[in-house]
Design an enzyme around this catalytic site. Structure first.
Site, PDB file in Angstrom:
ATOM      1  N   GLU A 210      39.398  35.056  48.753  1.00 43.98           N
ATOM      2  CA  GLU A 210      39.229  35.238  47.314  1.00 43.98           C
ATOM      3  C   GLU A 210      37.745  35.156  47.024  1.00 43.98           C
ATOM      4  O   GLU A 210      37.162  34.063  47.020  1.00 43.98           O
ATOM      5  CB  GLU A 210      40.020  34.165  46.543  1.00 43.98           C
ATOM      6  CG  GLU A 210      41.525  34.242  46.735  1.00 43.98           C
ATOM      7  CD  GLU A 210      42.138  35.501  46.125  1.00 43.98           C
ATOM      8  OE1 GLU A 210      41.460  36.164  45.326  1.00 43.98           O
ATOM      9  OE2 GLU A 210      43.291  35.810  46.467  1.00 43.98           O
ATOM     10  N   CYS A 244      34.679  33.513  38.823  1.00 41.88           N
ATOM     11  CA  CYS A 244      34.633  34.677  39.708  1.00 41.88           C
ATOM     12  C   CYS A 244      35.032  35.962  38.996  1.00 41.88           C
ATOM     13  O   CYS A 244      34.591  37.048  39.378  1.00 41.88           O
ATOM     14  CB  CYS A 244      35.517  34.455  40.929  1.00 41.88           C
ATOM     15  SG  CYS A 244      37.256  34.143  40.558  1.00 41.88           S
TER      16      CYS A 244
END
Length: 433
Positions: A210, A244
């Protein structure tokens, strides 16, 4: 035998007892984890305040609440997920019965980042437990208070041969990556993701990465500008932009640029006050090194909104930066801070061409009511996931797998996908004699 090797050995021995494969065992473990989180809730909030200056409201909403939601969803559906699935059998095998069995990999390594240090450690852990694995968590050393809290909570809830935490610096991560895990789940930067994948390759260990990247926001001329401003501000400046999937840069149609900037400024003032530098609840940058990296971007253009910073407080106020283009330094790497560069367009096609030529973003956000334009963007641009007429909300849905593509990540999780990512799906054909 070093600590990592000893821990993996203990967990693999425990896994081979078969206890974690029992669905009732997994359910009890998730229930115990929920009780533990509730017990430690105030300490979690205090730790998030200490390391990132997150307010209790932001800490609960962006970390604890999301984890509890994932826990409850897994508890509700785990028996269904774990049940072997009957599937059709090819007509050429008339006496065959086909079944898919989900089985745990074994011992999983979860490497968590610093920006959402609680959520992004426990979110993957829920999937690992639900699927029947043992797990080692490596929290980020950049948020030490949260790291210690995670260690205390896990020790309080689980035996180390089942779920454990290893704290430490980069050397600890290296020590762990040298061991043979059965699955590795990493959340962090693309650069470190390459290191993790290289380490996993030595043992052919499957991985989920991720990562991040530059997530664009596109605002077309027909967008509801007030709503757009609200949702951009919420998505960009949550956790001071250290998210993110935060909007990384903004492309707005030139006809609505000035109006949108004015509304963004109003929304920042409504949300954070007239002087954010005096707002004791606005999160700070995680450390001086990251502050110096992010604050340098302030020199790349003209501050249309904000632009101030205070190194002693590790504080950068919400900023919108004009006079930038694709060649600007701020457009060459993920910002991971509360600075939003803005550019304009007349024709969206050249913008989309530029986005496509760059590494695939983790998220994309498009504000328009034009369904033809929506379809064009969705079909033309590859990205992990995103929203139309919103930001961030896709990652909060248990029904939408969350993950990147290309340099923004590999694999996905959330909801059933968290169970699936930590499971090997074993296909069995049974025939009569």
């Amino acid at each position: 035998m070093n600590q990592a090797k000893q821990l993996v050995s203990e967990q693999r021995t425990f896994f081979y007892t078969g206890q974690t494969k029992n669905v009732e065992y997994r359910i009890r473990a998730l229930q115990q984890l929920r009780v533990g989180i509730e017990k430690y809730q105030q300490r979690i909030l205090d730790a998030l305040r200490a390391d990132l200056n997150k307010s209790e409201a932001e800490g609960y909403g962006s970390e604890i609440r999301i984890v509890l939601g994932e826990l409850d969803f897994a508890l509700e559906h785990l028996e269904e997920w774990a049940t072997p699935k009957s599937v059709p059998t090819a007509a050429a095998i008339p006496d065959g019965v086909s079944t898919i069995y989900a089985e745990p990999y074994g011992v999983a390594l979860i490497i968590a980042p610093w920006n959402y240090p609680f959520q992004l450690a426990f979110g993957p852990l829920i999937g690992a437990i639900a699927a029947g694995n043992c797990a080692v968590i490596k929290p980020s050393e950049l948020t030490p208070t949260v790291s210690h809290l995670i260690n205390d909570l896990i020790q309080d809830v689980f035996p180390r041969e089942y779920i454990a935490v290893m704290e430490g610096e980069v050397e600890t991560s290296t020590e762990l990556l040298n061991e043979h895990f059965d699955y590795i789940f990493f959340t962090g930067s693309t650069g470190v993701g390459r290191i993790v994948m290289k380490a996993a390759a030595k043992h052919l260990t499957p991985v989920t990465l991720e990562l991040g990247g530059k997530s664009p926001v596109i605002v077309h001329k027909d967008a509801d500008l007030k709503l757009t401003a609200q949702r951009i501000v919420r998505g960009k400046y949550l956790n001071a932009g250290q998210t993110c999937v935060a909007p990384d840069y903004l492309f707005v149609h030139e006809q609505v640029h000035d109006a949108l900037i004015a509304l963004i400024q109003e929304e920042i003032q409504d949300k954070f006050g007239n002087d954010v530098m005096k707002n004791s609840d606005f999160p700070h940058i995680v450390n001086a090194r990251n502050f110096d990296r992010v604050s340098r971007f302030l020199e790349d253009g003209k501050a249309l909104i904000g632009g101030r910073s205070e190194r002693d407080q590790l504080l950068i106020e919400p900023t919108v930066l004009g006079d930038v283009d694709w060649s600007s330094a701020i457009m060459q790497e993920e910002i991971f801070g509360p600075i939003l560069p803005v550019m304009t367009y007349q024709d969206l096609n050249p913008v989309l061409d530029e986005i496509v030529r760059r590494p695939k973003p983790l998220a994309l956000y498009l504000f328009t009511e034009d369904e033809q334009l929506q379809e064009q963007v969705l079909n033309q641009v590859s990205f992990g996931g995103g929203c139309i007429n919103d930001t961030l909300s896709h990652m909060t849905s248990h029904y939408l797998p969350f993950g990147g593509v290309g340099e923004s990540g590999m694999g996905s999780y959330h909801g059933q996908q968290s169970f699936d990512v930590f499971s090997h799906h074993k296909s069995i054909m049974k025939r009569s004699e």
